[in-house]
Design a protein around this motif. Structure first.
Motif, PDB file in Angstrom:
ATOM      1  N   ASN A  85     -10.049  10.739 -12.131  1.00 56.39           N
ATOM      2  CA  ASN A  85     -10.656  10.246 -10.899  1.00 56.39           C
ATOM      3  C   ASN A  85      -9.626  10.352  -9.792  1.00 56.39           C
ATOM      4  O   ASN A  85      -8.454  10.012  -9.996  1.00 56.39           O
ATOM      5  CB  ASN A  85     -11.082   8.784 -11.032  1.00 56.39           C
ATOM      6  N   THR A  86     -10.052  10.803  -8.627  1.00 52.23           N
ATOM      7  CA  THR A  86      -9.163  10.909  -7.478  1.00 52.23           C
ATOM      8  C   THR A  86      -9.584   9.881  -6.444  1.00 52.23           C
ATOM      9  O   THR A  86     -10.744   9.823  -6.057  1.00 52.23           O
ATOM     10  CB  THR A  86      -9.225  12.322  -6.876  1.00 52.23           C
ATOM     11  N   VAL A  87      -8.632   9.049  -6.034  1.00 51.66           N
ATOM     12  CA  VAL A  87      -8.901   8.028  -5.025  1.00 51.66           C
ATOM     13  C   VAL A  87      -7.799   8.059  -3.970  1.00 51.66           C
ATOM     14  O   VAL A  87      -6.694   8.560  -4.210  1.00 51.66           O
ATOM     15  CB  VAL A  87      -9.003   6.607  -5.633  1.00 51.66           C
ATOM     16  N   ASP A  88      -8.104   7.513  -2.815  1.00 50.63           N
ATOM     17  CA  ASP A  88      -7.123   7.423  -1.748  1.00 50.63           C
ATOM     18  C   ASP A  88      -6.055   6.400  -2.137  1.00 50.63           C
ATOM     19  O   ASP A  88      -6.370   5.328  -2.662  1.00 50.63           O
ATOM     20  CB  ASP A  88      -7.811   7.010  -0.453  1.00 50.63           C
ATOM     21  N   ALA A  89      -4.811   6.714  -1.886  1.00 51.44           N
ATOM     22  CA  ALA A  89      -3.710   5.831  -2.261  1.00 51.44           C
ATOM     23  C   ALA A  89      -3.770   4.494  -1.533  1.00 51.44           C
ATOM     24  O   ALA A  89      -3.229   3.496  -2.016  1.00 51.44           O
ATOM     25  CB  ALA A  89      -2.369   6.510  -1.992  1.00 51.44           C
ATOM     26  N   SER A  90      -4.447   4.441  -0.389  1.00 50.75           N
ATOM     27  CA  SER A  90      -4.540   3.196   0.369  1.00 50.75           C
ATOM     28  C   SER A  90      -5.845   2.438   0.104  1.00 50.75           C
ATOM     29  O   SER A  90      -6.151   1.481   0.810  1.00 50.75           O
ATOM     30  CB  SER A  90      -4.414   3.495   1.859  1.00 50.75           C
ATOM     31  N   ASP A  91      -6.591   2.846  -0.905  1.00 49.61           N
ATOM     32  CA  ASP A  91      -7.863   2.184  -1.237  1.00 49.61           C
ATOM     33  C   ASP A  91      -7.595   0.708  -1.576  1.00 49.61           C
ATOM     34  O   ASP A  91      -6.782   0.404  -2.451  1.00 49.61           O
ATOM     35  CB  ASP A  91      -8.499   2.886  -2.432  1.00 49.61           C
ATOM     36  N   PRO A  92      -8.271  -0.227  -0.902  1.00 41.07           N
ATOM     37  CA  PRO A  92      -8.026  -1.645  -1.167  1.00 41.07           C
ATOM     38  C   PRO A  92      -8.498  -2.096  -2.549  1.00 41.07           C
ATOM     39  O   PRO A  92      -8.109  -3.166  -3.017  1.00 41.07           O
ATOM     40  CB  PRO A  92      -8.809  -2.361  -0.065  1.00 41.07           C
ATOM     41  N   MET A  93      -9.315  -1.292  -3.220  1.00 44.54           N
ATOM     42  CA  MET A  93      -9.786  -1.637  -4.560  1.00 44.54           C
ATOM     43  C   MET A  93      -8.770  -1.255  -5.648  1.00 44.54           C
ATOM     44  O   MET A  93      -8.977  -1.555  -6.817  1.00 44.54           O
ATOM     45  CB  MET A  93     -11.111  -0.938  -4.846  1.00 44.54           C
ATOM     46  N   LEU A  94      -7.687  -0.605  -5.250  1.00 47.29           N
ATOM     47  CA  LEU A  94      -6.665  -0.121  -6.178  1.00 47.29           C
ATOM     48  C   LEU A  94      -5.419  -0.979  -6.060  1.00 47.29           C
ATOM     49  O   LEU A  94      -4.944  -1.255  -4.948  1.00 47.29           O
ATOM     50  CB  LEU A  94      -6.337   1.338  -5.845  1.00 47.29           C
ATOM     51  N   ARG A  95      -4.900  -1.408  -7.206  1.00 49.68           N
ATOM     52  CA  ARG A  95      -3.651  -2.185  -7.193  1.00 49.68           C
ATOM     53  C   ARG A  95      -2.880  -1.935  -8.484  1.00 49.68           C
ATOM     54  O   ARG A  95      -3.462  -1.539  -9.491  1.00 49.68           O
ATOM     55  CB  ARG A  95      -3.938  -3.666  -7.011  1.00 49.68           C
ATOM     56  N   LYS A  96      -1.597  -2.169  -8.424  1.00 48.08           N
ATOM     57  CA  LYS A  96      -0.779  -2.056  -9.630  1.00 48.08           C
ATOM     58  C   LYS A  96      -1.025  -3.273 -10.506  1.00 48.08           C
ATOM     59  O   LYS A  96      -1.233  -4.378 -10.010  1.00 48.08           O
ATOM     60  CB  LYS A  96       0.711  -1.988  -9.276  1.00 48.08           C
TER      61      LYS A  96
END
Length: 98
Positions: free
Chosen positions: A68-79
Motif C-alpha cells: 500500500n502506498t500512502v502519503d508520508a504526512s497522512d494523519p492516519m499513519l503513525r509509528k
C-alpha cells in the motif's frame, strides 16, 4: 534535501476507514450511516515500511504481502510506540517472516 521521519523497516499503525453492514471485533469509532444499514468505522492496520519514495509517499507492506502506498504526512499513519510494538509483535513478525 528533506529529512523524513520514516525509515525502511519501521513498524507503523495505519488507521483505515471502512464502511460495511457489520463491523468486526477490531472496529473502533463505529457510527451508523445517516440512512440505511451501513456503519462507518476505523480499524488499526499493523504494517511495516517497505520503502520511502522520493515524492513524499511511503510504501507499506501488509501481513499478506500486499503493498500500500500512502502519503508520508497522512494523519492516519503513525509509528508504533514501544507498548504497541510489544503487544502486537506477532503481527509485525508475520510480515517480517515473508
Amino acid at each position: 534535501m528533506i529529512e523524513t521521519k520514516w525509515n525502511r523497516g519501521d513498524w507503523v499503525i495505519y488507521r483505515k476507514q471502512k464502511t460495511s453492514t457489520s463491523p468486526g471485533q477490531r472496529a473502533s469509532n463505529v457510527h451508523p450511516a445517516t440512512k440505511g444499514d451501513l456503519y462507518h468505522y476505523t480499524v488499526d492496520k499493523f504494517w511495516i515500511v517497505d520503502s520511502v519514495l522520493d515524492d513524499g509517499q511511503i510504501e507499506l507492506c501488509t501481513r499478506r504481502g500486499k503493498k500500500n502506498t500512502v502519503d508520508a504526512s497522512d494523519p492516519m499513519l503513525r509509528k508504533a510506540n514501544w507498548w504497541q510494538r510489544l503487544i502486537h509483535r506477532g503481527r509485525y513478525q508475520a510480515i517480517m517472516s515473508q
